[in-house]
Design an enzyme around this catalytic site. Structure first.
Site, PDB file in Angstrom:
ATOM      1  CB  VAL A 114      -1.006   0.107   1.361  1.00 18.05           C
ATOM      2  CG1 VAL A 114      -1.768   1.236   1.271  1.00 18.05           C
ATOM      3  CG2 VAL A 114      -1.906  -1.272   1.037  1.00 18.05           C
ATOM      4  N   GLY A 115       0.374   2.267  -0.919  1.00 19.82           N
ATOM      5  CA  GLY A 115       1.517   3.176  -0.901  1.00 19.82           C
ATOM      6  C   GLY A 115       0.935   4.460   0.086  1.00 19.82           C
ATOM      7  CG  ASP A 116       1.437   8.526  -1.540  1.00 17.08           C
ATOM      8  OD1 ASP A 116       1.501   7.338  -2.323  1.00 17.08           O
ATOM      9  OD2 ASP A 116       0.951   9.520  -1.815  1.00 17.08           O
ATOM     10  CB  THR A 175       0.685  12.150  -8.084  1.00 16.69           C
ATOM     11  OG1 THR A 175       0.809  11.106  -8.730  1.00 16.69           O
ATOM     12  CG2 THR A 175       1.389  13.104  -8.612  1.00 16.69           C
ATOM     13  N   GLY A 176       3.040  10.120  -7.239  1.00 17.14           N
ATOM     14  CA  GLY A 176       4.487   9.587  -7.520  1.00 17.14           C
ATOM     15  C   GLY A 176       4.717   8.508  -6.626  1.00 17.14           C
ATOM     16  N   GLY A 205       5.035   6.488  -3.616  1.00 18.77           N
ATOM     17  CA  GLY A 205       4.341   6.638  -2.457  1.00 18.77           C
ATOM     18  C   GLY A 205       5.327   6.288  -1.187  1.00 18.77           C
TER      19      GLY A 205
HETATM   20  N1  ASP Z   1       1.372   7.641  -5.041  1.00 16.71           N
HETATM   21  C1  ASP Z   1       0.993   6.372  -5.641  1.00 16.71           C
HETATM   22  C2  ASP Z   1       1.397   5.177  -4.865  1.00 16.71           C
HETATM   23  O1  ASP Z   1       2.419   5.175  -4.471  1.00 16.71           O
HETATM   24  C3  ASP Z   1       1.208   5.899  -7.059  1.00 16.71           C
HETATM   25  C4  ASP Z   1       1.112   7.059  -7.953  1.00 16.71           C
HETATM   26  O2  ASP Z   1       1.031   8.219  -7.824  1.00 16.71           O
HETATM   27  O3  ASP Z   1       0.645   6.898  -9.279  1.00 16.71           O
HETATM   28  O4  ASP Z   1       0.688   4.283  -4.754  1.00 16.71           O
END
Ligand code: ASP
Length: 336
Positions: free
Chosen positions: A224-226, A246-247, A249
């Site tokens: 699981v990300g941010d 975004t990015g 996480g």
């Molecule tokens: N921030 C999202 C994650 O790490 C990925 C994304 O921004 O595409 O899950």
């Protein structure tokens, strides 16, 4: 059309800040609309209401704006806007059509936060294409704030959400292709970094935010990300403002980026300066920052907006003063 391609086709992916206007569209040639591409300035007037989204997302941001124009709350606008992208089968990073984990399962994360400081989130949700709406149900219908996996799925089904296969043919093919090398590395600014984070202020001046994603493509099962984590992928404080990310996480989580931005705004920084400082915190700690992307957007109580990323290629889409504007913000590596 895929969002990344859509950006390339507009020739906006070039250097820095572009001023002017262009005709962009996601829904096909028949529905092209005029979208400015100008970095917002301090002198922009009539700042409220406002909607801002991560990336070049005219359709979700327009939907949210329309809901606000109907006199509804920022919370309703956020949910409606995020749902547009979750339902888009061509987008491979949000909702149905999201790229799967390395075992071929699409697992979705989302959160939503209202102007009262209430928050709801789901992580590792399978089979339900609108995690933002499930997150809202968690916030409004349960004594909890965060639900995961099978429990979250069962809750969604009980709430009347439909179970469906989220792995589209395109995403399955992409996964089959990936399996040939099974190389896991974050790739900058491609479809697998396209979380929708969205912030809105309604006509009453109340702020809400949401964030929805399928997470990093080909992640380990269970990762699981941010995006669904309060303070990291999203934070709203109705007295101060809001931020979303975004990015990669993992980097946002380690620096609690969205909460940091809101707290910096509380201390008097503009949304732009606060986004820049949050990126600096990541960059200073991680010499590897040339190999991953993080982008932030923020809005303060006055409706001033900011956006910043590590690498070129990030976009922010702002609807304000009856105009939509998708622009490439400044980025850390610009002068490096
Ligand atoms: N921030 C999202 C994650 O790490 C990925 C994304 O921004 O595409 O899950």
């Amino acid at each position: 059309m895929k969002r990344r391609k859509f950006i390339q086709n507009t020739s906006l992916g070039s250097l820095g800040v572009v001023a002017g206007a262009t005709t962009l569209g996601c829904k096909g040639d028949s529905e092209k609309k005029e979208i400015a591409t100008t970095t917002p300035t301090e002198s922009d007037s009539k700042r409220i209401p406002v909607v801002i989204g991560t990336w070049n997302v005219p359709d979700p941001v327009t939907k949210a704006w329309e809901v606000i124009q109907e006199g509804k709350s920022a919370l309703d606008a956020i949910e409606a806007g995020c749902r547009v992208e979750e339902a888009n089968e061509e987008g491979q990073s949000v909702g149905i059509g999201g790229l799967p984990d390395r075992d071929g399962h699409v697992t979705l994360d989302a959160c939503i936060m209202n102007s009262e400081g209430d928050y709801g989130a789901v992580v590792y949700l399978k089979d339900i294409k609108h995690p933002i709406s499930v997150a809202r149900k968690v916030m409004e219908e349960t004594p909890h704030v965060l639900m995961a996996g099978e429990g979250a799925r069962q809750f969604a089904l009980e709430q009347g959400f439909k179970s469906e296969n989220l792995l589209t043919e395109n995403s399955r093919k992409a996964w089959e292709e990936w399996k040939k090398t099974s190389k896991y590395e974050p790739i900058i600014n491609i479809e697998n970094h396209d979380t929708i984070g969205m912030l809105a202020i309604d006509k009453d001046g109340n702020i809400s935010g949401g964030c929805t994603t399928s997470g990093l493509a080909y992640k380990m099962a269970g990762r699981v990300g941010d995006s669904p984590i309060i303070g990291s992928g999203l934070f709203v404080d109705n007295e101060i403002g809001a931020a979303t990310a975004t990015g990669l996480g993992e980097e946002v989580l380690k620096t609690v980026g969205s909460f940091l931005i809101v707290e910096l705004m509380r201390q008097g920084m503009s949304p732009q300066a606060a986004c820049e400082e949050a990126i600096q915190r990541i960059v200073k700690k991680n010499p590897n920052h040339e190999n991953f992307q993080v982008g932030y957007i923020a809005v303060n109580k006055k409706g001033e907006t900011g956006a910043y990323s590590i690498h070129e290629g990030f976009y922010a889409t702002v609807y304000q003063d009856d105009k939509i504007n998708a622009y490439p913000p400044d980025y850390y590596l610009k002068d490096k």
